[in-house]
Design a protein around this motif. Structure first.
Motif, PDB file in Angstrom:
ATOM      1  N   TYR A 217       1.006  -1.173   0.037  1.00 10.98           N
ATOM      2  CA  TYR A 217       0.074  -0.095   0.030  1.00 10.98           C
ATOM      3  C   TYR A 217       0.810   1.217  -0.291  1.00 10.98           C
ATOM      4  CZ  TYR A 217      -3.709  -3.092   1.072  1.00 10.98           C
ATOM      5  OH  TYR A 217      -4.437  -4.218   1.229  1.00 10.98           O
TER       6      TYR A 217
ATOM      7  N   LEU B 142       5.607   8.950 -10.262  1.00 15.25           N
ATOM      8  CA  LEU B 142       4.089   8.396  -9.751  1.00 15.25           C
ATOM      9  C   LEU B 142       3.284   7.823 -10.782  1.00 15.25           C
ATOM     10  CD1 LEU B 142       2.356   7.333  -7.477  1.00 15.25           C
ATOM     11  CD2 LEU B 142       1.570   9.861  -7.300  1.00 15.25           C
ATOM     12  N   PHE B 143       2.945   8.977 -11.854  1.00 17.67           N
ATOM     13  CA  PHE B 143       1.888   8.450 -12.811  1.00 17.67           C
ATOM     14  C   PHE B 143       2.538   7.636 -13.898  1.00 17.67           C
ATOM     15  CE2 PHE B 143      -0.095  12.291 -10.998  1.00 17.67           C
ATOM     16  CZ  PHE B 143      -1.205  11.893 -10.545  1.00 17.67           C
TER      17      PHE B 143
ATOM     18  N   VAL C 146       4.323   4.999 -13.104  1.00 11.85           N
ATOM     19  CA  VAL C 146       3.973   3.649 -12.118  1.00 11.85           C
ATOM     20  C   VAL C 146       2.722   3.381 -12.429  1.00 11.85           C
ATOM     21  CG1 VAL C 146       4.365   2.479 -10.300  1.00 11.85           C
ATOM     22  CG2 VAL C 146       6.198   3.918 -11.031  1.00 11.85           C
ATOM     23  N   ILE C 147       1.867   4.098 -12.145  1.00  8.68           N
ATOM     24  CA  ILE C 147       0.211   3.875 -12.293  1.00  8.68           C
ATOM     25  C   ILE C 147      -0.108   3.467 -13.823  1.00  8.68           C
ATOM     26  CG2 ILE C 147      -1.908   4.816 -12.006  1.00  8.68           C
ATOM     27  CD1 ILE C 147      -0.815   6.574  -9.778  1.00  8.68           C
ATOM     28  N   ALA C 148       0.435   4.076 -14.618  1.00  7.67           N
ATOM     29  CA  ALA C 148       0.201   3.886 -16.073  1.00  7.67           C
ATOM     30  C   ALA C 148       0.982   2.628 -16.646  1.00  7.67           C
ATOM     31  CB  ALA C 148       0.706   4.814 -16.890  1.00  7.67           C
ATOM     32  N   SER C 149       1.845   1.970 -15.827  1.00  6.49           N
ATOM     33  CA  SER C 149       2.355   0.875 -16.149  1.00  6.49           C
ATOM     34  C   SER C 149       1.575  -0.250 -15.727  1.00  6.49           C
ATOM     35  CB  SER C 149       3.873   0.486 -15.812  1.00  6.49           C
ATOM     36  OG  SER C 149       4.075   0.347 -14.110  1.00  6.49           O
TER      37      SER C 149
ATOM     38  N   VAL D 239       0.945  -0.605 -10.142  1.00  3.94           N
ATOM     39  CA  VAL D 239       0.241  -0.080  -9.040  1.00  3.94           C
ATOM     40  C   VAL D 239      -1.171   0.030  -9.620  1.00  3.94           C
ATOM     41  CG1 VAL D 239      -0.081   1.806  -7.144  1.00  3.94           C
ATOM     42  CG2 VAL D 239       2.259   0.807  -7.748  1.00  3.94           C
ATOM     43  N   LYS D 240      -2.120  -0.199  -8.664  1.00  4.19           N
ATOM     44  CA  LYS D 240      -3.440  -0.166  -9.049  1.00  4.19           C
ATOM     45  C   LYS D 240      -4.093   0.965  -7.988  1.00  4.19           C
ATOM     46  CE  LYS D 240      -4.342  -4.208 -11.630  1.00  4.19           C
ATOM     47  NZ  LYS D 240      -5.484  -5.305 -12.041  1.00  4.19           N
ATOM     48  N   VAL D 241      -4.840   1.845  -8.419  1.00  2.02           N
ATOM     49  CA  VAL D 241      -5.365   2.808  -7.582  1.00  2.02           C
ATOM     50  C   VAL D 241      -6.858   2.405  -7.059  1.00  2.02           C
ATOM     51  CG1 VAL D 241      -6.059   5.341  -6.883  1.00  2.02           C
ATOM     52  CG2 VAL D 241      -3.797   4.837  -8.270  1.00  2.02           C
TER      53      VAL D 241
END
Length: 73
Positions: free
Chosen positions: A6, A31-32, A34-37, A40-42
């Motif tokens: 988390y 950060l974005f 990593v999220i786009a890859s 990490v799921k939000v």
């Protein structure tokens, strides 16, 4: 077998830690990315209308929310 990780990001703390707007932008870009890859799921677990901003602000303080909260017009 699998561990959940988390990450908590709070704008006020990030802004305090990053005194330079360029550093803040670089951190946001990382950060974005990593999220786009997909690494990490939000979790967006609650949505509030902008008219209900007060309730949206009070909900985490009352510890009745998890994940991200969105304010929608």
């Amino acid at each position: 077998m699998f561990q959940r990780h988390y990450v908590s990001i709070r704008t006020a703390e990030t802004a305090d830690d990053k005194h330079d707007s360029r550093e803040l932008q670089e951190a946001a870009d990382e950060l974005f990315a990593v999220i786009a890859s997909g690494a990490v799921k939000v979790a967006i677990n609650q949505r509030f209308r902008l008219a209900d901003a007060r309730t949206a602000h009070e909900a985490p303080q009352a510890r009745i929310t998890t994940g991200a909260t969105l304010l929608l017009r």
